[in-house]
Design a protein around this motif. Structure first.
Motif, mmCIF file in Angstrom:
data_model
loop_
_atom_site.group_PDB
_atom_site.id
_atom_site.type_symbol
_atom_site.label_atom_id
_atom_site.label_comp_id
_atom_site.label_asym_id
_atom_site.label_seq_id
_atom_site.Cartn_x
_atom_site.Cartn_y
_atom_site.Cartn_z
ATOM 1 N N VAL B 358 0.905 -1.234 0.041
ATOM 2 C CA VAL B 358 0.030 0.077 -0.059
ATOM 3 C C VAL B 358 0.880 1.258 0.157
ATOM 4 C CG1 VAL B 358 -1.697 -1.076 1.216
ATOM 5 C CG2 VAL B 358 -0.056 0.161 2.257
ATOM 6 N N ALA B 359 0.204 2.600 -0.365
ATOM 7 C CA ALA B 359 0.878 3.803 -0.412
ATOM 8 C C ALA B 359 0.960 4.047 1.226
ATOM 9 C CB ALA B 359 0.113 4.669 -0.975
ATOM 10 N N ASP B 360 2.475 4.577 1.573
ATOM 11 C CA ASP B 360 2.718 4.949 2.832
ATOM 12 C C ASP B 360 2.017 6.125 3.273
ATOM 13 O OD1 ASP B 360 3.565 4.676 5.448
ATOM 14 O OD2 ASP B 360 5.708 4.582 4.931
ATOM 15 N N LYS B 361 0.937 6.418 3.560
ATOM 16 C CA LYS B 361 0.435 7.580 3.876
ATOM 17 C C LYS B 361 -0.884 7.502 4.765
ATOM 18 C CE LYS B 361 -2.154 8.211 -0.490
ATOM 19 N NZ LYS B 361 -2.106 9.137 -1.698
ATOM 20 N N SER B 362 -0.978 8.475 5.614
ATOM 21 C CA SER B 362 -2.048 8.274 6.498
ATOM 22 C C SER B 362 -3.646 7.846 5.934
ATOM 23 C CB SER B 362 -2.273 9.604 7.615
ATOM 24 O OG SER B 362 -2.542 10.604 6.545
ATOM 25 N N GLY B 363 -4.350 7.216 6.790
ATOM 26 C CA GLY B 363 -5.525 6.989 6.088
ATOM 27 C C GLY B 363 -5.703 5.462 5.255
ATOM 28 N N VAL B 364 -4.664 5.075 5.178
ATOM 29 C CA VAL B 364 -4.839 3.746 4.104
ATOM 30 C C VAL B 364 -5.404 2.727 5.189
ATOM 31 C CG1 VAL B 364 -3.395 1.975 3.162
ATOM 32 C CG2 VAL B 364 -3.011 4.527 2.815
ATOM 33 N N LEU B 365 -4.849 2.549 6.212
ATOM 34 C CA LEU B 365 -5.281 1.414 7.216
ATOM 35 C C LEU B 365 -6.683 1.470 7.378
ATOM 36 C CD1 LEU B 365 -4.868 -0.838 9.083
ATOM 37 C CD2 LEU B 365 -4.059 0.837 10.888
ATOM 38 N N ALA B 366 -7.331 2.654 7.631
ATOM 39 C CA ALA B 366 -8.700 2.978 7.732
ATOM 40 C C ALA B 366 -9.357 2.444 6.493
ATOM 41 C CB ALA B 366 -8.920 4.511 8.277
ATOM 42 N N GLN B 367 -8.825 3.039 5.316
ATOM 43 C CA GLN B 367 -9.630 2.903 4.122
ATOM 44 C C GLN B 367 -9.797 1.371 3.833
ATOM 45 O OE1 GLN B 367 -7.447 4.312 1.083
ATOM 46 N NE2 GLN B 367 -9.105 4.992 -0.343
ATOM 47 N N CYS B 368 -8.600 0.482 4.242
ATOM 48 C CA CYS B 368 -8.690 -0.959 4.167
ATOM 49 C C CYS B 368 -9.346 -1.454 4.948
ATOM 50 C CB CYS B 368 -7.187 -1.336 4.142
ATOM 51 S SG CYS B 368 -6.061 -1.232 2.867
ATOM 52 N N ALA B 369 -9.606 -1.120 6.312
ATOM 53 C CA ALA B 369 -10.230 -1.795 7.381
ATOM 54 C C ALA B 369 -12.070 -1.508 6.969
ATOM 55 C CB ALA B 369 -9.991 -1.151 8.724
ATOM 56 N N LEU B 370 -12.143 -0.505 6.308
ATOM 57 C CA LEU B 370 -13.252 -0.302 5.992
ATOM 58 C C LEU B 370 -13.798 -1.119 4.693
ATOM 59 C CD1 LEU B 370 -15.845 1.493 6.432
ATOM 60 C CD2 LEU B 370 -15.213 2.884 4.366
ATOM 61 N N VAL B 371 -13.196 -1.506 4.162
ATOM 62 C CA VAL B 371 -13.390 -2.682 2.957
ATOM 63 C C VAL B 371 -13.688 -4.155 3.601
ATOM 64 C CG1 VAL B 371 -12.405 -3.854 0.913
ATOM 65 C CG2 VAL B 371 -12.268 -1.433 1.062
ATOM 66 N N PHE B 372 -12.783 -4.390 4.400
ATOM 67 C CA PHE B 372 -12.996 -5.433 5.341
ATOM 68 C C PHE B 372 -14.313 -5.558 5.727
ATOM 69 C CE2 PHE B 372 -8.667 -6.316 4.892
ATOM 70 C CZ PHE B 372 -8.393 -7.515 4.501
ATOM 71 N N ALA B 373 -14.668 -4.494 6.586
ATOM 72 C CA ALA B 373 -15.881 -4.331 7.213
ATOM 73 C C ALA B 373 -17.064 -4.345 6.569
ATOM 74 C CB ALA B 373 -15.844 -2.978 8.356
ATOM 75 N N GLU B 374 -17.063 -3.879 5.347
ATOM 76 C CA GLU B 374 -18.336 -3.636 4.467
ATOM 77 C C GLU B 374 -18.494 -5.316 4.089
ATOM 78 O OE1 GLU B 374 -17.472 0.721 2.399
ATOM 79 O OE2 GLU B 374 -16.758 -1.100 1.497
ATOM 80 N N HIS B 375 -17.738 -5.960 3.699
ATOM 81 C CA HIS B 375 -17.584 -7.316 3.360
ATOM 82 C C HIS B 375 -18.086 -8.288 4.651
ATOM 83 C CE1 HIS B 375 -16.304 -5.369 -0.271
ATOM 84 N NE2 HIS B 375 -16.657 -6.229 -1.061
ATOM 85 N N GLY B 376 -18.131 -7.928 5.893
ATOM 86 C CA GLY B 376 -18.611 -8.890 6.736
ATOM 87 C C GLY B 376 -17.404 -9.735 7.256
ATOM 88 N N VAL B 377 -16.129 -9.143 6.901
ATOM 89 C CA VAL B 377 -14.866 -10.013 7.288
ATOM 90 C C VAL B 377 -14.206 -9.221 8.512
ATOM 91 C CG1 VAL B 377 -12.756 -10.849 6.512
ATOM 92 C CG2 VAL B 377 -14.513 -10.705 4.862
#
Lengths: 433, 433
Positions: B358-377
């Motif tokens: 991933v790109a090393d900038k702030s907010g990436v982790l939150a963005q990815c975590a959201l994708v997991f959450a959206e798919h119920g993982v």
């Protein structure tokens, strides 16, 4: 395909194992019928005290007249989970005489009287299965009798008693003493109120006799099995094992001599390297190593006791016995054609860990080493250390190369006679290397 | 007791396994006779190229006409160790038609055509044994078919391919890359010149199909087995596994769904905790965990391939087939009465280790975590770190809680579409917890 008359099973004993057998036969009746090719049902359940029958056991089938139950004409298979020599022996014999096959979990009886029972089974064209008698649910009797029937087994080495493994494991991982670990085992239900059969190695010796008999196609009686229990294993032994990169396990060891002309069977505590797979067998689990000429090293691992695992083994045998009943076939009988002599313990060759309390003065090591040499026992390593808080006393720990038990015993006797040797703290065999 | 006419065996194939079968049948003839109850002898050995027959194989028995050999009236048992679909299938079918029983080590054929072969065996009253087809000398087919015949198997999880275990073990213990470890396996004879069947998981998938079929009393075809090989496992995956206290193994996993109404079978690399017994299976060894309702957890361990171990399994089956021939009995046939549906991979539920660039900038982790959450993982742990030498890039390692394969796949697809995700470095399942 399915015949109408169900196969009928007489269950002798309804304790921890028996009640689980009854439960599984009821709840899994459809599966059993499909796998056998005919429905199978309980004809009766013999108990000693009818008032004590567990929940879920069909009460209308319960009887106290075991002798009448096994003599019933409509019984196809008798499942014996009473344990002990009598009345189990009489009931099993009667079952054969009345044409029934028998599934037994009775290690004591099988070790004591296996040949007689096998002969009775053969005479009446019946089966005798006993997977549950050794190491609970672990498939061991069938792999040895059938899977390895075309191979030559040279060694069976295993942990076949869960109670003692639990105690030794606790001593090793928690630094407990023997008494403390035994108390814990009792509190958790791993040890019986009278733990003698387990901690003195009687249970493991019975299993060793059974396994050696199958593995070597030779009759091995209980008297042929050298037996030492774990009651004399100390925290110091375990600590000493740790220093050698070992742990202590109660092992059942059945070996064919290097020349193939004799066998030995023994049960005793032994040090095994931590890298050996048996060292990782914790709690009350069992595991057995089998070394065969062509197959190489196999290990079979699982729960060695308990109601459900033992019932699983009983039901596997029940399916086999029922299938044979249907097809008119017989499973494998006793195979003792090899008739190899069983050598006494003195002829067993292994390594030893000998711990001596000696006077802390110069020349003691040389003196002791000479005694080993005089008896032809070669020393691998020796460690000498002053004993904490005891001025003038030291501890000498010797690990030998491979030597016969007789030579080692003679060595120890001679060591005891030395003035400088205050005592022999422990002698333990080193296995699995 | 012993009848005069010996049982006669036709051996198809005389390579590494076949020549060892022939050798053991000759050197151990007396033992085999005693265990079977009649002498057993080789009637003929079919080979493709007679000039290539190994030392010790009785030359006068060698023929290139396999079809004529299996059709001989005097052949009681055919041992098939040719491998591959044809001519093995035609020869085995002909053997049944001519009244012979068959012992086969042919996993590919059994997985492809097991039901047809079983039907042919049944039609002609013959036996079909195939212990050697799965995990060499390890008793596995017989324990599943017979020892656990009264139990309900819920899970089979094992290392059933020695070549891939050798490669992954080398990568783990020596830090080798995949190509380097494969080269070593080839040099040592653990991998064939064309390693595709092993490294792409075809061999393990065939074994998974066979094991699932037996374990669940359900037909499981090769197409039902989800298959991923080890060619994409990287040193980075192994290092990542180590950081989690895990190692990477190629596992064959056959599972009954929690509701008992369907099953799954799959082969893929997976991370397992170092504390799991399968993590200690090194080199080319195999080991299989079996979880059954009553028996609990069993493990069977041993050499999974090689001439001698495979020959041991073949001979065990040969003894059984011969004994049945003598007594007119039949061993267990196909048991597929359960007919449970085999669910697709998407319905498998397990944990995942996902490594993202991933790109090393702030907010990436939150963005990815959201994708997991959206798919119920649900995410268990996440670890973010800068990539050495690559300014502006970072690595994000996510370990999930249990989720369906379908949900995880959808998650990964969505992650790939994120601008900040440069790539999905690896996805690996986490098993054995």
């Amino acid at each position: 395909m399915m015949r109408t008359r169900p196969l009928r099973v007489a269950l002798l004993g309804c304790g921890v194992v028996g009640s689980e057998v009854a439960r599984l036969m009821t709840t899994h009746a459809d599966d059993l019928a499909a796998r056998i090719g005919a429905p199978v049902e309980l004809a009766g359940i013999a108990v000693r005290r009818p008032g004590r029958v567990r929940a879920g056991v069909p009460e209308h089938l319960v009887t106290t007249d075991a002798a009448a139950l096994v003599a019933r004409e409509d019984v196809d298979v008798v499942v014996e989970v009473i344990g002990g020599l009598e009345p189990a022996r009489t009931l099993i014999t009667s079952a054969f005489e009345h044409g029934a096959s028998v599934v037994s979990a009775n290690k004591a009886l099988l070790a004591e009287d296996g040949p007689t029972l096998h002969k009775a089974a053969e005479k009446h064209g019946a089966d005798l299965y006993y997977e549950a008698a050794v190491a609970g649910a672990i498939p061991l009797v069938r792999p040895l009798r059938e899977s390895l029937a075309g191979d030559t087994v040279n060694r069976v080495l295993g942990i076949v008693n869960g109670t003692t493994n639990f105690i030794l494991d606790r001593m090793d991982t928690q630094g407990s003493g023997y008494a403390e670990a035994l108390d814990e085992a009792t509190a958790l239900g791993y040890a019986e109120a009278d733990p003698t059969a387990d901690v003195e190695g009687f249970d493991a010796a019975a299993k060793a006799a059974i396994l050696a008999g199958i593995a070597f196609h030779t009759r091995v009686g209980l008297d042929d099995v050298h037996r030492e229990g774990i009651t004399e294993v100390t925290a110091a032994d375990i600590a000493s094992a740790r220093r050698m990169g070992c742990t202590v396990k109660l092992l059942a060891i059945c070996e064919r001599a290097a020349d193939g002309r004799s066998v030995t069977a023994r049960v005793h505590p032994a040090m095994i390297p931590l890298s050996h797979p048996l060292a990782s067998v914790h709690e009350a689990y069992n595991a057995v190593f089998v070394e065969a000429e062509a197959a190489g090293q196999l290990m079979l691992y699982g729960p060695g006791a308990g109601g459900s695992p033992t019932a699983s083994a009983v039901l596997g045998d029940l399916v086999a016995a029922c299938r044979n009943k249907l097809s008119g076939a017989r499973g494998p009988g006793e195979s003792a054609y090899s008739q190899l002599p069983v050598s006494p313990m003195g002829e067993v060759v292994t390594r030893y860990h000998v711990s001596l309390d000696v006077a802390d003065k110069s020349g003691v090591l040389a003196q002791c080493a000479l005694v080993f040499a005089e008896h032809g026992v070669s020393i691998d390593t020796v460690r000498q250390q002053g004993k904490e808080g005891v001025a003038g006393d030291a501890s000498l720990v010797v690990v030998t190369h491979r030597a016969s038990d007789a030579a080692l015993s003679a060595t120890v006797e001679a060591l005891r006679r030395l003035d400088t040797v205050r005592g022999v703290a422990s002698i333990m065999r080193v296995e699995g290397e």
